[in-house]
Design an enzyme around this catalytic site. Structure first.
Site, PDB file in Angstrom:
ATOM      1  N   LYS A 199      28.144   0.859  68.781  1.00 44.41           N
ATOM      2  CA  LYS A 199      27.822   2.164  69.368  1.00 44.41           C
ATOM      3  C   LYS A 199      28.524   3.248  68.566  1.00 44.41           C
ATOM      4  CE  LYS A 199      32.050   3.115  71.152  1.00 44.41           C
ATOM      5  NZ  LYS A 199      32.897   4.238  70.699  1.00 44.41           N
TER       6      LYS A 199
ATOM      7  N   ASP B  63      34.221   0.254  77.324  1.00 45.65           N
ATOM      8  CA  ASP B  63      32.941   0.384  76.624  1.00 45.65           C
ATOM      9  C   ASP B  63      31.934  -0.697  77.020  1.00 45.65           C
ATOM     10  OD1 ASP B  63      33.548   2.668  75.129  1.00 45.65           O
ATOM     11  OD2 ASP B  63      34.457   1.501  73.507  1.00 45.65           O
TER      12      ASP B  63
ATOM     13  N   VAL C   5      36.056  -4.463  62.727  1.00 45.84           N
ATOM     14  CA  VAL C   5      37.018  -4.593  63.818  1.00 45.84           C
ATOM     15  C   VAL C   5      37.883  -3.336  63.882  1.00 45.84           C
ATOM     16  CG1 VAL C   5      38.984  -5.935  64.672  1.00 45.84           C
ATOM     17  CG2 VAL C   5      37.024  -7.098  63.611  1.00 45.84           C
TER      18      VAL C   5
ATOM     19  N   GLY D 234      32.902  -3.188  68.690  1.00 45.94           N
ATOM     20  CA  GLY D 234      32.380  -4.508  68.351  1.00 45.94           C
ATOM     21  C   GLY D 234      32.750  -5.574  69.365  1.00 45.94           C
ATOM     22  N   GLY D 235      33.994  -5.588  69.831  1.00 46.19           N
ATOM     23  CA  GLY D 235      34.387  -6.566  70.835  1.00 46.19           C
ATOM     24  C   GLY D 235      33.694  -6.344  72.162  1.00 46.19           C
TER      25      GLY D 235
END
Length: 302
Positions: free
Chosen positions: A16, A142, A101, A107-108
């Site tokens: 995002k 998120d 990362v 990403g996580g």
């Protein structure tokens, strides 16, 4: 094929970017900051493969995960869903990482949302979107956004996600400078500011999205964390300046950084800008607004 009958699921889990990001007061009960942000998922994706197992949860990640597997958000999402539903079986999770990362691209979080959405289908646990969001916020601020999986206004501590219309795709050149950062430290530095020098106009950006006006969106790009990151990390400031100098309609840092993206009129302009900017960044991608993994489970896409 009925829900729960699949033997293997593959999902693309998109990154995002924050078109706007405002940090507000702290929540009294735990000190977490309230936020208000307009976010869009983009076509830079991790790949997630889920296969049912008789028992246990395993995670294989490429490149290999750092730290304990049990701390990985994708693994934690599977544990949380199994505990919440009482599902008796397990899953093998394979995760192929492409999203940088600690870059401000979540990403996580997108991987965690992909696991929640995918296992809800694979295991046949049949949780509603609202129930998945309540689980998602326990994993990170998120994660609920990716459950909804489309352009949205995100408020509270991430749990309030309101989809916003987008009349046309956005094309973005996403770049990462060689800067390491801690999100917690960024919040700490933000709290030390005597005043916030600028605030975003989220309503104006939402209106421009609805009208299909990339120039209007570009005009409204704003992230309050730039007030602490750009003065301390000239690499970020130089990359933003280079994106603007090379033809981006607007540019801004995403999340707590250090990723910076430039909004371009179309794919052709984006490809040209990517060629010019790539030598200045550690990583660079031409992306467009994309559907999050919820699209595979029936949610609207942008």
């Amino acid at each position: 094929m009925p829900i729960g009958a699949e033997q293997r699921l593959e999902l693309e889990c998109p990154a995002k970017v924050n078109l706007t990001l405002d940090v507000l007061e702290r929540r009294p009960e735990d000190g977490y900051h309230y936020i208000r942000s307009v976010m869009v998922p983009i076509s830079l994706c991790d790949r997630l493969i889920l296969e049912p197992a008789p028992e246990g949860i395993t995670l294989e990640c490429t490149p290999a995960v750092t730290g304990r597997v049990e701390e990985n958000l994708a693994y934690r999402a599977a544990v949380l869903l199994r505990e919440a539903t009482g599902y008796p079986g397990g899953v093998r999770i394979r995760l192929e990482k492409a999203i940088p990362v600690a870059g401000g691209l979540a990403g996580g979080s997108t991987d965690a949302a992909g696991v929640l959405l995918g296992l809800n289908r694979l295991w046949g646990t049949r949780l509603t979107r609202e129930e998945l969001i309540r689980l998602a916020v326990r994993l990170g601020s998120d994660v609920p956004f990716f459950i909804v999986g489309r352009p949205a206004r995100v408020e509270g501590v991430g749990e309030r996600v309101t989809p916003v219309p987008a009349a046309r795709p956005l094309w973005l050149v996403v770049t990462t400078p060689p800067v390491a950062k801690s999100t917690g430290k960024v919040y700490e530095l933000f709290d030390q500011l005597p005043s916030v020098p600028f605030r975003p106009d989220a309503a104006a950006v939402e209106a421009a999205l609805a009208e299909g006006d990339p120039v209007g969106v570009a005009r409204g790009l704003c992230n309050v964390f730039e007030a602490v990151m750009l003065p301390r990390h000239p690499e970020i400031a130089r990359l933003k300046e280079a994106l603007l100098a090379e033809g981006a309609l607007g540019a801004v840092m995403s999340g707590a950084g250090p990723t910076v993206f430039g909004l371009v009129p179309d794919e052709v302009a984006g490809a040209a800008l990517l060629d010019r900017i790539r030598p200045l960044a550690r990583g660079a991608w031409l992306t467009r607004c994309a559907a999050a993994p919820s699209a595979a489970c029936g949610a609207d896409s942008c």
